[in-house]
Design an enzyme around this catalytic site. Structure first.
Site, PDB file in Angstrom:
ATOM      1  N   GLY A 133      -0.591   7.680  -8.316  1.00 51.80           N
ATOM      2  CA  GLY A 133      -1.394   6.744  -7.859  1.00 51.80           C
ATOM      3  C   GLY A 133      -0.961   5.263  -7.879  1.00 51.80           C
ATOM      4  N   TYR A 134       0.056   5.058  -6.978  1.00 52.49           N
ATOM      5  CA  TYR A 134       0.405   3.492  -7.074  1.00 52.49           C
ATOM      6  C   TYR A 134      -0.162   2.890  -5.701  1.00 52.49           C
ATOM      7  CZ  TYR A 134       4.577   5.236  -9.735  1.00 52.49           C
ATOM      8  OH  TYR A 134       5.325   5.733 -10.821  1.00 52.49           O
ATOM      9  N   SER A 135       0.154   3.321  -4.541  1.00 52.64           N
ATOM     10  CA  SER A 135      -0.093   2.656  -3.250  1.00 52.64           C
ATOM     11  C   SER A 135      -1.695   2.590  -3.146  1.00 52.64           C
ATOM     12  CB  SER A 135       0.137   3.679  -2.065  1.00 52.64           C
ATOM     13  OG  SER A 135       1.550   3.807  -2.031  1.00 52.64           O
ATOM     14  N   SER A 181       0.009  12.018  -2.687  1.00 51.81           N
ATOM     15  CA  SER A 181       0.292  13.224  -2.540  1.00 51.81           C
ATOM     16  C   SER A 181      -0.135  14.161  -3.481  1.00 51.81           C
ATOM     17  CB  SER A 181       2.039  13.234  -2.387  1.00 51.81           C
ATOM     18  OG  SER A 181       2.289  12.429  -1.292  1.00 51.81           O
ATOM     19  N   GLU A 201      12.234   8.621  -8.845  1.00 52.49           N
ATOM     20  CA  GLU A 201      11.718   9.201  -7.600  1.00 52.49           C
ATOM     21  C   GLU A 201      12.807   8.956  -6.660  1.00 52.49           C
ATOM     22  OE1 GLU A 201       8.095   7.589  -6.277  1.00 52.49           O
ATOM     23  OE2 GLU A 201       8.117   8.769  -4.377  1.00 52.49           O
TER      24      GLU A 201
END
Ligand SMILES: Cc1cc2nc3c(=O)[nH]c(=O)nc-3n(C[C@H](O)[C@H](O)[C@H](O)COP(=O)(O)OP(=O)(O)OC[C@H]3O[C@@H](n4cnc5c(N)ncnc54)[C@H](O)[C@@H]3O)c2cc1C
Length: 401
Positions: free
Chosen positions: A135-137, A169, A253
């Site tokens: 959960g970054y963006s 994702s 990543e």
């Protein structure tokens, strides 16, 4: 650079080959490389894939180079490279099912986690018992991740989270999320005041809404937080240290995105396709235009492979994985787009037929590849951002030009 292997390393290669002969779930020819699979065929194959993970786990080959005290193999980087090479050549699935867990969540927990967090979270990743999402963006913070606004406020021994994430994702399938939140709005510097939390996906107040993409699938989702409470014990690193944790995770990543095994298989498959399809009555492989494009792809992939060895050499010297992985991330994006286009060009007018059409070549595999381009190009950071990283952090060009 010395490309030869020691007798011990060659013996290890042999051991891997024997293992793959027995345990590779793709030996029976009913499967293909993970990235090419649509969701339905992946779900059908899950029992076999779990058996594969278990066989690898028993050998301590999941998390091959991770420390032994958290259940990893404690193996060396050269052996790890040999393992990956052989798995790639045998077209076996990835080395473990917990994709994000293995690629960047696990390494970040190993580096920044407390002893308790390592023992709690790492073994289930290795055994494929827990899946992770990232959960970054946010709607207003993608490339400029440090502008994130999702907030967490301290309430006793909990954080209370409010805000939104997007493009997460696997959110609908994961049990856990590695989440970036803002815990301090007072600091002028936006990189400060960001904190990393490990969040159970069944937390009350957390809602997942899948997003459908142009290939008809929903690989990612929007995630909403409405007073979701997470224990302070689930914080990874110190409060305000989230940006450092993320830099480590992003480097891992990008280095996993940058691997070339899948590309090598695609190139082999494209050559085969070009032998089978005809352009103007002749095998496509005889067309100078197609040959030139195949040759260009082969050169790109070989350059990426050698770049990968360069990263490995740096790691062997004890230097951290850094901005260099952006080079392969960028090259991979370009190569993946070209692979989809080239396959459809080789197929000629059949290139317009997608999955579900009786005449679609290889059940529309390449058309799916083509419309999946955002995953390769945008996921993990856009090409523009990789170019900025290369310009500023590798070439040392000035920031404001
Ligand atoms: C398939 C897929 C999976 C994803 N999975 C995840 C996930 O699991 N978790 C997650 O947190 N995120 C995920 N993302 C989100 C992804 O990281 C972001 O989409 C990406 O970082 C770009 O952010 P944005 O969409 O907000 O675009 P923006 O940042 O708004 O960019 C729009 C355009 O502006 C350009 N641009 C922006 N800033 C600059 C700059 N400084 N210099 C030059 N050009 C610039 C970009 O290159 C792009 O062309 C995923 C995305 C995709 C497509």
């Amino acid at each position: 650079m010395d490309f030869s292997f020691s007798p011990q390393e060659e013996a290890f290669r042999q051991e891997v080959r024997e293992f793959l002969g027995k345990h590779n779930p793709n030996n029976d020819g009913d499967g293909n490389v993970d990235a090419e699979e649509d969701i339905e065929s992946y779900v059908d194959r899950l029992p076999k894939l779990f058996a594969w993970n278990q066989a690898l786990y028993e050998k301590r080959w999941v998390g091959f180079s991770w420390p032994k005290d958290v259940g990893g193999g404690g193996g060396g980087l050269i052996e790890q490279m040999i393992l990956k090479e052989e798995v790639g050549k045998a077209r076996a699935p990835m080395l473990g099912l917990s994709y994000m867990g293995l690629a960047w969540v696990g390494p970040s927990i190993i580096q920044y986690g407390t002893e308790e967090q390592k023992q709690r979270f790492v073994p289930p990743i290795l055994r494929a018992e827990e899946q992770w999402c990232t959960g970054y963006s946010e709607p207003g913070a993608g490339s400029d991740l440090a502008s994130l606004q999702c907030r967490a406020e301290r309430d006793g021994d909990h954080y209370v989270i409010n805000g939104q994430k997007i493009w997460t994702s696997l959110a609908q399938w994961a049990q856990w999320m590695i989440l970036l939140v803002r815990t301090d709005f007072s600091s002028g510097a936006k990189h400060k005041g960001i904190t990393c939390l490990l969040v159970p996906m069944d937390t009350p107040g957390l809602t997942v809404k899948p997003i459908r993409t142009m290939n008809g699938e929903s690989p990612f989702a929007e995630v909403f937080f409405d007073n979701a409470r997470v224990p302070v014990a689930n914080r990874l690193g110190e409060e305000g240290q989230g940006w450092d944790v993320t830099k480590t995770a992003l480097a891992h990543e990008r280095s996993s995105i940058a691997e070339v095994t899948g590309l090598t298989h695609d190139l082999d498959d494209l050559k085969q396709l070009a032998k089978e399809c005809r352009i103007e009555g002749r095998p496509a492989i005889e067309s100078p235009h197609i040959r030139k494009r195949l040759a260009h792809l082969e050169c790109t992939i070989e350059a990426m492979r050698l770049n990968g060895l360069r990263f490995l050499t740096r790691q062997l010297r004890g230097e951290p994985v850094g901005a260099e992985t952006s080079v392969n991330k960028l090259l991979r994006a370009e190569a993946e787009v070209e692979i989809g286009k080239l396959a459809c060009d080789i197929e000629g007018s059949y290139g317009q037929l997608v999955k579900g059409s009786p005449d679609a070549v290889e059940r529309g595999k390449w058309q799916r590849h083509m419309v999946s381009w955002p995953a390769y190009v945008i996921g993990g950071g856009t090409p523009n951002i990789q170019k900025n990283v290369i310009a500023e952090r590798i070439l040392g060009l000035p920031h404001d030009v």
